[in-house]
Design an enzyme around this catalytic site. Structure first.
Site, mmCIF file in Angstrom:
data_model
loop_
_atom_site.group_PDB
_atom_site.id
_atom_site.type_symbol
_atom_site.label_atom_id
_atom_site.label_comp_id
_atom_site.label_asym_id
_atom_site.label_seq_id
_atom_site.Cartn_x
_atom_site.Cartn_y
_atom_site.Cartn_z
ATOM 1 N N PRO A 137 -8.290 0.643 0.304
ATOM 2 C CA PRO A 137 -9.369 -0.355 0.302
ATOM 3 C C PRO A 137 -9.196 -1.382 1.420
ATOM 4 O O PRO A 137 -8.104 -1.894 1.627
ATOM 5 C CB PRO A 137 -9.251 -1.018 -1.072
ATOM 6 N N GLU A 138 -10.273 -1.635 2.142
ATOM 7 C CA GLU A 138 -10.264 -2.656 3.182
ATOM 8 C C GLU A 138 -11.314 -3.709 2.816
ATOM 9 O O GLU A 138 -11.852 -3.673 1.721
ATOM 10 C CB GLU A 138 -10.538 -2.008 4.549
ATOM 11 N N LYS A 192 -7.739 -8.549 2.616
ATOM 12 C CA LYS A 192 -7.774 -7.452 1.647
ATOM 13 C C LYS A 192 -7.210 -7.878 0.288
ATOM 14 O O LYS A 192 -6.951 -7.029 -0.560
ATOM 15 C CB LYS A 192 -6.973 -6.264 2.181
ATOM 16 N N ARG A 219 -3.950 -10.987 25.445
ATOM 17 C CA ARG A 219 -3.141 -10.186 24.528
ATOM 18 C C ARG A 219 -2.886 -8.804 25.124
ATOM 19 O O ARG A 219 -3.802 -8.000 25.252
ATOM 20 C CB ARG A 219 -3.889 -10.060 23.194
ATOM 21 N N ARG A 279 0.420 5.836 11.535
ATOM 22 C CA ARG A 279 -0.752 6.495 10.979
ATOM 23 C C ARG A 279 -1.386 7.401 12.037
ATOM 24 O O ARG A 279 -0.819 7.586 13.103
ATOM 25 C CB ARG A 279 -1.792 5.440 10.529
#
Ligand SMILES: [Zn+2]
Length: 286
Positions: free
Chosen positions: A2-3, A57, A157, A261
């Protein structure tokens, strides 16, 4: 996993169904999921749920000034039951981690599939006591998050945009799935360095974030907790769809490893037609 959109929808579902009800009892089945001890979880019994909100979250149930905060992590879920069994569940190897009984026999189970147990529950007086909430970056669905906020985040960044989007301390609520979706919608390579995103691209990326998350929240509206997972999966255009056709251009969606991932993307839409090098594979081959 879930996000932001799913947690937002769970919060909305609980606002509809749980506000005004008192917590009768909490059964802690997997003791390791409970990360705090003061106040004790038994302190919630007899108190009423007055509000349900979301931080990134994290799901936050305001229980008369105390906060029951849940992070579902990768494999956790919340299952609502109109009628919960009264007998305490037996601890075992099943997915049930915690059961929250409300005063009308309804309530919810927190479950976690798989062997990696990372679901986390906190009982605190102030949500800011939860380390993962204290360090959250700005929430993209709040009004104050505009293209200027995003530009400041990306400026200077030297990290890949995929990693920036799912870093909770930079932007709250976006994980592995929605970062793939956002980058596909923005037609941007996941490997692009954040600092090199130009002014016009910032506007496009901002639009993609707002639209992707907003649409997902909209689609989930009014759905019962149990239907949210299926809705998330059917709404994704590239994430988890390696080998399928891109709905925009028809190219084959590809996959590469990223951190711990895998990420999915469309070469034609996002990387000028060139497949990305899989760094994990090239490392293994050396
Ligand atoms: Zn495409």
């Amino acid at each position: 996993m879930p996000e932001l959109p799913e947690v937002e929808s769970l919060a909305a579902f609980l606002r509809e169904n749980a506000i005004g009800r008192a917590i009768a009892r909490v059964d802690v089945v997997a003791i390791s999921c409970l990360k705090t001890y003061d106040p004790p979880i038994t302190a919630l019994s007899g108190l009423s749920i007055t509000d349900v909100t979301r931080y990134g979250k994290f799901l936050d149930l305001d229980v008369d000034g105390l906060h029951l905060i849940v992070h579902l992590s990768r494999a956790g879920w919340l299952r609502w039951k109109d009628k919960l069994p009264a007998a305490p569940p037996r601890p075992g190897k099943g997915p049930l981690a915690m059961r929250v009984h409300l005063d009308d026999e309804s309530g919810f189970d927190l479950t976690e599939a798989g062997t990696q147990k990372r679901l986390a529950v906190y009982v605190v007086r102030d949500p800011q006591e939860v380390p993962g909430i204290r360090t959250l970056g700005p929430d993209p669905l709040r009004e104050e998050f505009d293209a200027g906020t995003l530009a400041k985040i990306l400026d200077g960044r030297r990290t890949q945009i995929k990693g920036v989007l799912r870093d909770q301390s930079v932007i709250a609520g976006i994980g592995n799935a929605y970062s793939d979706e956002v980058l596909h919608a923005a037609k941007m390579s996941p490997y692009k360095l954040a600092a090199t995103v130009t002014g016009e691209e910032v506007a496009t990326l901002y639009e993609a974030i707002i639209t992707t998350l907003g649409d997902a929240v909209e689609r989930s509206k009014g759905l019962a907790a149990k239907d949210l997972k299926g809705e998330k999966k059917s709404g994704l255009r590239v994430h988890g769809r390696a080998g399928e056709k891109c709905p925009v251009c028809g190219d084959t969606i590809r996959e590469v490893s990223f951190a711990d991932r895998a990420l999915q993307y469309c070469p034609t839409c996002q990387t000028g037609g060139k497949p990305l090098a899989d760094r994990r594979m090239s490392r293994l081959l050396k």
